[in-house]
Scaffold this active site. Structure first.
Site, short mmCIF file in Angstrom:
data_model
loop_
_atom_site.label_atom_id
_atom_site.label_comp_id
_atom_site.label_asym_id
_atom_site.label_seq_id
_atom_site.Cartn_x
_atom_site.Cartn_y
_atom_site.Cartn_z
N CYS A 132 0.83 -1.21 0.00
CA CYS A 132 0.00 0.00 0.00
C CYS A 132 0.87 1.26 0.00
O CYS A 132 1.40 1.66 1.04
CB CYS A 132 -0.93 -0.02 1.21
N CYS A 135 -0.39 4.09 2.22
CA CYS A 135 -0.14 3.90 3.66
C CYS A 135 1.34 4.15 3.99
O CYS A 135 1.65 4.77 5.00
CB CYS A 135 -0.46 2.47 4.10
N ASP A 136 2.23 3.64 3.16
CA ASP A 136 3.63 3.53 3.57
C ASP A 136 4.62 4.38 2.77
O ASP A 136 5.79 4.46 3.14
CB ASP A 136 4.07 2.06 3.50
#
Ligand code: NAP
Length: 315
Positions: A132, A135-136
């Protein structure tokens, strides 16, 4: 017999559980093999509103669960093997417990990011391997990153990651890309993106600090090569967790449950879907939580008899 059963405990299912429990509908929540869903696979969540310093994914999900329990939601570990919507109440067969009968059902079983299944991949999730970028990506400022895949997801992730990374290398197992032309063109025009085509990922290499390189094999010559990298984003698609439904609900041709636009209603009155199992576009914790709230409110209306049942899907 229960008024409402929720299958799945990601942000969508847990938000639905909080709302239904607060409405005194005593929801039964079935927790599958991955309690808390995909967020428990990530590290820090920095984009969920209300946490200015961020929060660990697992902690966020534990908090949501505690919040639902506080209002009376009842959790059971189990694996739903089949559903019967032909009679009311609906019947659910669940491995590990006796059958459940319920007037309404919320399906929030999510989707799972596909993994390559190569050595070093799974054990380094959260240590440089991610599925992701939203997200990261932020954790890779100024670093070098590999994105694996040749579809629209890979192009999108690669482009997005150039906001943070010094360099992004797209590794794809063939010379031809599956991605749409517009997405490919955008990625090809990005000066920070390099290409390692015709390269089959073979192994993720890591040290004490996490990922150090991807080992790949040339698909034509078989020659091995090592691409040094700080992070590896696997973007080879997602699979909605709808296998247990068989063909009992309308889905699109990739298995995502179809809901009536602007609601959580499926094609069967009393069955609702929320979160990633019906969303292949946004796939965020906050959008999943929002759709879980919608599903709970839709259940309330349905149980009060205020909902017009059945709808025809028009695409
Ligand atoms: P996808 O189109 O199925 O592409 C998956 C890619 O991963 C393919 O290039 C495939 O290679 C590769 N792959 C699969 N398994 C692999 C393995 N074991 N090892 C190495 N490579 C592997 O999936 P997606 O990119 O997630 O897209 C899914 C759907 O969402 C598509 O319809 C897409 O258009 C849509 N989508 C749209 C957008 C957008 O419009 N903004 C963004 C993301 C996704 P091969 O090509 O060799 O099979």
């Amino acid at each position: 017999m229960h008024k409402a059963v929720i299958i799945g405990t990601g942000p969508a299912g847990l938000t639905a559980a909080i709302y239904l429990a607060r409405a005194n509908l005593e929801p039964i929540v079935i927790e599958g093999p991955e309690p808390g869903g995909q967020l428990t696979l990530t590290t820090e969540v920095e984009n969920f509103p209300g946490f200015p310093d961020g929060i660990m994914g697992r902690e966020l999900m534990n908090n949501m669960r505690k919040q639902a329990e506080r209002f009376g939601a009842e959790f059971h570990r189990g694996w739903v093997t089949s559903v019967d919507f032909t009679n009311r109440p609906f019947n659910l067969s669940v491995d590990g417990m006796s059958d459940l009968q319920t007037e309404s059902l919320i399906i929030s079983t999510g989707a799972s990011a596909k993994l390559l299944g190569i050595p070093g991949e799974k054990e380094n999730i959260g240590r440089g391997v991610s599925t992701c970028a939203t997200c990261d990506g932020f954790f890779f400022r100024g670093k070098e990153i590999v994105v694996i895949g040749g579809g629209d997801s890979a192009m999108e992730e690669a482009n997005f990651l150039t906001k943070f990374a010094a360099k992004v290398t797209v590794v794809h197992r063939r010379n031809e890309m599956r991605a749409s032309k517009i997405m490919q063109d955008r990625a090809r025009a990005n000066p920070k993106i390099e290409w390692a085509l015709n390269t089959i990922p073979v192994e993720v290499l890591a040290g004490e600090q996490g990922v150090t390189a991807l080992k790949g094999r040339d698909a034509s010559t078989g020659e091995e090569k090592v691409i040094q990298t700080d992070g590896i984003f696997v973007a080879i698609g997602h699979t909605p967790n709808t296998g247990f439904l068989g063909d009992k609900l309308e889905t699109d041709d990739t298995g995502y449950i179809l809901v009536k636009p602007g609601t959580s209603e499926t094609n069967i009155a009393g069955v609702f879907a929320c979160g990633d199992v019906q969303d292949h576009t946004y796939r965020q914790a906050i959008t999943a939580a929002g759709s879980g709230c919608m599903a709970a409110l839709d259940v309330e209306k349905f149980l009060e008899g205020n909902r017009v049942h059945d709808w025809s899907i028009t695409l």
